[in-house]
Every structure is written in C-alpha cells, then in structure tokens.
Design a protein around this motif. Structure first.
Motif, PDB file in Angstrom:
ATOM      1  N   LEU A  36       0.819  -1.205   0.000  1.00 51.59           N
ATOM      2  CA  LEU A  36       0.000   0.000   0.000  1.00 51.59           C
ATOM      3  C   LEU A  36       0.857   1.261   0.000  1.00 51.59           C
ATOM      4  O   LEU A  36       0.599   2.226  -0.746  1.00 51.59           O
ATOM      5  CB  LEU A  36      -0.924  -0.007   1.218  1.00 51.59           C
ATOM      6  CG  LEU A  36      -1.693   1.281   1.551  1.00 51.59           C
ATOM      7  CD1 LEU A  36      -2.644   1.654   0.430  1.00 51.59           C
ATOM      8  CD2 LEU A  36      -2.439   1.120   2.869  1.00 51.59           C
ATOM      9  N   TYR A  39       2.005   3.181  -3.090  1.00 55.19           N
ATOM     10  CA  TYR A  39       1.065   3.984  -3.880  1.00 55.19           C
ATOM     11  C   TYR A  39       0.584   5.247  -3.174  1.00 55.19           C
ATOM     12  O   TYR A  39      -0.217   6.002  -3.728  1.00 55.19           O
ATOM     13  CB  TYR A  39      -0.155   3.122  -4.244  1.00 55.19           C
ATOM     14  CG  TYR A  39       0.187   1.904  -5.049  1.00 55.19           C
ATOM     15  CD1 TYR A  39       0.516   2.002  -6.401  1.00 55.19           C
ATOM     16  CD2 TYR A  39       0.195   0.634  -4.461  1.00 55.19           C
ATOM     17  CE1 TYR A  39       0.836   0.878  -7.148  1.00 55.19           C
ATOM     18  CE2 TYR A  39       0.508  -0.497  -5.200  1.00 55.19           C
ATOM     19  CZ  TYR A  39       0.831  -0.369  -6.539  1.00 55.19           C
ATOM     20  OH  TYR A  39       1.154  -1.487  -7.271  1.00 55.19           O
ATOM     21  N   VAL A  40       1.072   5.487  -1.963  1.00 60.52           N
ATOM     22  CA  VAL A  40       0.594   6.631  -1.180  1.00 60.52           C
ATOM     23  C   VAL A  40       1.348   7.901  -1.564  1.00 60.52           C
ATOM     24  O   VAL A  40       2.579   7.925  -1.576  1.00 60.52           O
ATOM     25  CB  VAL A  40       0.751   6.357   0.329  1.00 60.52           C
ATOM     26  CG1 VAL A  40       0.385   7.601   1.141  1.00 60.52           C
ATOM     27  CG2 VAL A  40      -0.136   5.187   0.751  1.00 60.52           C
ATOM     28  N   ALA A 113      -6.105  12.925   3.621  1.00 54.42           N
ATOM     29  CA  ALA A 113      -6.272  11.554   3.135  1.00 54.42           C
ATOM     30  C   ALA A 113      -6.978  10.717   4.196  1.00 54.42           C
ATOM     31  O   ALA A 113      -6.824  10.958   5.397  1.00 54.42           O
ATOM     32  CB  ALA A 113      -4.928  10.929   2.787  1.00 54.42           C
ATOM     33  N   PHE A 115      -7.648   6.518   5.074  1.00 56.60           N
ATOM     34  CA  PHE A 115      -7.250   5.143   4.787  1.00 56.60           C
ATOM     35  C   PHE A 115      -8.262   4.180   5.411  1.00 56.60           C
ATOM     36  O   PHE A 115      -8.790   4.430   6.501  1.00 56.60           O
ATOM     37  CB  PHE A 115      -5.863   4.846   5.360  1.00 56.60           C
ATOM     38  CG  PHE A 115      -4.761   5.632   4.705  1.00 56.60           C
ATOM     39  CD1 PHE A 115      -4.022   5.084   3.668  1.00 56.60           C
ATOM     40  CD2 PHE A 115      -4.466   6.926   5.126  1.00 56.60           C
ATOM     41  CE1 PHE A 115      -3.011   5.809   3.054  1.00 56.60           C
ATOM     42  CE2 PHE A 115      -3.450   7.666   4.521  1.00 56.60           C
ATOM     43  CZ  PHE A 115      -2.728   7.103   3.483  1.00 56.60           C
ATOM     44  N   THR A 117      -8.328  -0.136   5.627  1.00 50.42           N
ATOM     45  CA  THR A 117      -7.636  -1.367   5.235  1.00 50.42           C
ATOM     46  C   THR A 117      -8.278  -2.597   5.886  1.00 50.42           C
ATOM     47  O   THR A 117      -8.296  -2.719   7.114  1.00 50.42           O
ATOM     48  CB  THR A 117      -6.151  -1.295   5.651  1.00 50.42           C
ATOM     49  OG1 THR A 117      -5.576  -0.090   5.131  1.00 50.42           O
ATOM     50  CG2 THR A 117      -5.369  -2.471   5.105  1.00 50.42           C
ATOM     51  N   SER A 142      -7.450  12.398  -0.851  1.00 49.78           N
ATOM     52  CA  SER A 142      -7.489  11.024  -1.368  1.00 49.78           C
ATOM     53  C   SER A 142      -8.058  10.052  -0.347  1.00 49.78           C
ATOM     54  O   SER A 142      -7.837  10.194   0.858  1.00 49.78           O
ATOM     55  CB  SER A 142      -6.079  10.559  -1.751  1.00 49.78           C
ATOM     56  OG  SER A 142      -5.543  11.371  -2.781  1.00 49.78           O
ATOM     57  N   TYR A 144      -7.912   5.997   0.325  1.00 48.89           N
ATOM     58  CA  TYR A 144      -7.235   4.747  -0.009  1.00 48.89           C
ATOM     59  C   TYR A 144      -8.018   3.599   0.624  1.00 48.89           C
ATOM     60  O   TYR A 144      -7.985   3.407   1.837  1.00 48.89           O
ATOM     61  CB  TYR A 144      -5.804   4.756   0.531  1.00 48.89           C
ATOM     62  CG  TYR A 144      -4.914   5.814  -0.093  1.00 48.89           C
ATOM     63  CD1 TYR A 144      -4.119   5.533  -1.201  1.00 48.89           C
ATOM     64  CD2 TYR A 144      -4.870   7.105   0.437  1.00 48.89           C
ATOM     65  CE1 TYR A 144      -3.293   6.498  -1.764  1.00 48.89           C
ATOM     66  CE2 TYR A 144      -4.059   8.086  -0.120  1.00 48.89           C
ATOM     67  CZ  TYR A 144      -3.277   7.774  -1.216  1.00 48.89           C
ATOM     68  OH  TYR A 144      -2.466   8.740  -1.773  1.00 48.89           O
ATOM     69  N   ALA A 146      -8.462  -0.362   0.799  1.00 48.93           N
ATOM     70  CA  ALA A 146      -7.838  -1.664   0.511  1.00 48.93           C
ATOM     71  C   ALA A 146      -8.637  -2.753   1.201  1.00 48.93           C
ATOM     72  O   ALA A 146      -8.759  -2.763   2.432  1.00 48.93           O
ATOM     73  CB  ALA A 146      -6.387  -1.688   0.983  1.00 48.93           C
ATOM     74  N   LEU A 196      -6.538  -2.440  -3.770  1.00 49.29           N
ATOM     75  CA  LEU A 196      -6.482  -1.051  -3.367  1.00 49.29           C
ATOM     76  C   LEU A 196      -7.180  -0.210  -4.421  1.00 49.29           C
ATOM     77  O   LEU A 196      -6.830  -0.261  -5.598  1.00 49.29           O
ATOM     78  CB  LEU A 196      -5.030  -0.580  -3.206  1.00 49.29           C
ATOM     79  CG  LEU A 196      -4.810   0.941  -3.081  1.00 49.29           C
ATOM     80  CD1 LEU A 196      -5.431   1.472  -1.793  1.00 49.29           C
ATOM     81  CD2 LEU A 196      -3.326   1.272  -3.152  1.00 49.29           C
ATOM     82  N   ILE A 198      -8.059   3.811  -5.200  1.00 50.60           N
ATOM     83  CA  ILE A 198      -7.723   5.161  -4.792  1.00 50.60           C
ATOM     84  C   ILE A 198      -8.750   6.125  -5.390  1.00 50.60           C
ATOM     85  O   ILE A 198      -8.998   6.110  -6.603  1.00 50.60           O
ATOM     86  CB  ILE A 198      -6.305   5.550  -5.234  1.00 50.60           C
ATOM     87  CG1 ILE A 198      -5.283   4.548  -4.706  1.00 50.60           C
ATOM     88  CG2 ILE A 198      -5.963   6.968  -4.748  1.00 50.60           C
ATOM     89  CD1 ILE A 198      -3.876   4.776  -5.219  1.00 50.60           C
TER      90      ILE A 198
END
Length: 203
Positions: A36, A39-40, A113, A115, A117, A142, A144, A146, A196, A198
């Motif tokens: 991961l 790609y951050v 951002a 996240f 996961t 963004s 993210y 996953a 993932l 985005i």
C-alpha cells in the motif's frame, strides 16, 4: 442497522485485541501495508485518518514514512485502541479515538487523506461510510480503500455473506465513490484478492 450488530462487532474485536498483533492477520497486514505504501502520495504536513485502525500498525508505518504527518486512528473497539495507544511510537503526532465510520466525529474537510484497510467489508452501511469519508476529506484529498474484492461479473453488490461480511467489485467501489463525488483514479492488487482503490475528492 441495530445497535446489537455494532455491539457484537465490538465484542468480537475487543476479544481479539490482546493477541491480535501475534496472530496471522498481523503478518498478512504487514505485507498489505508494505505494498500500500508504494502507492501513497501525501502533501507536506498531511493530516490523515485511518478508519478501522485496529492496533495502529498502519498509522505507525505512515508516520515512519512521512515524518511531518499527523494522524488520527478511529475504531469501534476500545480494546484495539488500548493496544494502539500503548504501541504508539509517534505520540503526539498520532492519536486514537473510539467511534463509528458511519458517523465520523470530525469537521468537514479536515483530512488530506483517509485510509481504510481490511475493514470496509464489516460495514453494514457502505454508502453512509463513503458519504462520511467524502465529507471529512479536503478538496483534492485522497481515499485509499484496501479490501478483499470480487470480480465485476460476480454481481454481488452489497450482498451480505457469512458473518455480515460484504465484498465489492471494482465496479461496486466506483459506484459508491461516484454517489458522493469521489472519483476513482486507480485500482491496484496488493496481495491475492486484496484490491487497493484510490479515490480523489473533486475540487
């Protein structure tokens, strides 16, 4: 969704918390986090949110990678958060609070951002979670996401399977994003079926 659903989920993760970082998921998540991070992309002095942060491993890894990052971890399980606080190597840059992804206790446009996961599959109200993510993201921010994915042709959008787990295809994710002005910009497989996706918030 009933309070009983959330209470049962909370009890499950509270029970796992003391040994969670010694179980198989810890090794699995470490591999996913490593991929991961490739790609951050974050702005300087980013302020980020980790939904379903568990024991805080992802935020610690993000803080290692981005020395000026500030982060908040949110989780339903008080016991997971206790472990996260105890292992917090970056206090006061990282903080952890208890709450629900469906009703985030944050201001509009607060984060650069977000996240999430291997947690989205547990949420009973996916549209509401996406709406809340979009609300707390800054313009141009963004998201993210996953999690385990399914093929587009499986057509299992929002279908509940064993234990209240829900799986989503690339198309499902894109539809959820577009419903709240989050644009899908990329899909990347991290490990096996773990995908993932985005998103960016429209400016």
């Amino acid at each position: 969704m009933t309070q009983e659903f959330f209470r049962n989920k909370k009890q499950l993760f509270d029970h796992w918390a003391p040994s969670y970082d010694w179980l198989f998921p810890s090794v699995f998540y470490q591999a996913i986090h490593k991929r991961l991070l490739e790609y951050v992309n974050l702005p300087p002095q980013a302020n980020v949110l980790d939904l379903g942060c568990g024991t805080g491993r992802l935020l610690n890894r993000l803080a290692d990678r981005f020395p000026d990052l500030r982060g908040t971890g949110l989780d339903l399980s008080s016991q997971m958060l206790r472990v996260a606080r105890r292992s917090n190597r970056h206090h006061p840059r990282l903080i952890y609070i208890e709450g629900k992804a469906e009703s985030l206790p944050f201001a509009d446009g607060q984060f650069d951002a977000v996240f999430n996961t291997i947690s989205f599959l547990h949420y009973p109200e996916p549209k509401q979670v996406f709406a809340e993510v979009a609300r707390v993201l800054k313009e141009g921010g963004s998201f993210y996401l996953a999690d385990t994915s399914i093929p587009n042709q499986a057509e299992l959008q929002f279908k509940q399977i064993i234990g209240g787990i829900r799986l989503y295809s690339q198309n499902n994710r894109e539809l959820l994003g577009s419903s709240c002005e989050l644009k899908c910009v990329a899909h990347h497989y991290l490990l096996g079926p773990v995908l993932l996706t985005i998103f960016t918030k429209s400016v």
